[in-house]
Motif scaffolding. Structure first.
Motif: not given
Length: 129
Positions: A31-35, A63-66, A76-83
């Motif tokens: 995820l970091t790499k993709t961002y 990216l900062n969240i991750v 991360v799942e909770k903060q991103l809120d994307e499932g």
């Protein structure tokens, strides 16, 4: 010895429960790499582009969240809120693909042809004449 490994098996995620979306073995580095790749692609779009401004701000926030999660996938799942994290990876990959297409299309440039009168008018939202 079987009993000792049983708690570990309960912690490991076996399925996302979503058809066609496999569990990623190490999602946070990916995820970091993709961002970071998305930000790199966005750098080739002029800073005045509204698309770049919006996506760049959102991607930096994610990216900062991750990076600040210290490897905690649940946080991360909770903060991103994307499932699930795999869904966040899917969204990030799609945004990276779209950013590359926007560079290819040069979407920030003016239209090649002048739009027909009324093309950008929507019901009840006509611009003042």
């Amino acid at each position: 010895m079987f009993r000792a490994t049983r708690p570990l098996a309960n912690v490991l995620k076996r399925t996302t429960g979503l058809t066609g979306l496999a569990v990623h073995p190490n999602p946070l580095p990916q995820l970091t790499k993709t961002y970071e790749e998305t930000l790199s692609v966005l750098a080739s779009i002029p800073p005045s582009s509204v698309y770049r401004q919006g996506v760049e701000a959102l991607t930096l926030r994610k990216l900062n969240i991750v990076k600040n999660a210290n490897g905690d996938v649940a946080a991360v799942e909770k903060q991103l809120d994307e499932g699930q994290i795999e869904e966040a990876l899917d969204v990030a990959s799609d945004e990276l693909s779209l950013a590359a297409k926007m560079v290819e299309w040069k979407s920030w440039e003016p239209l090649e042809e002048k739009p027909e009168a009324g093309q950008w008018e929507y019901t009840g939202t006509a611009p003042p004449s």
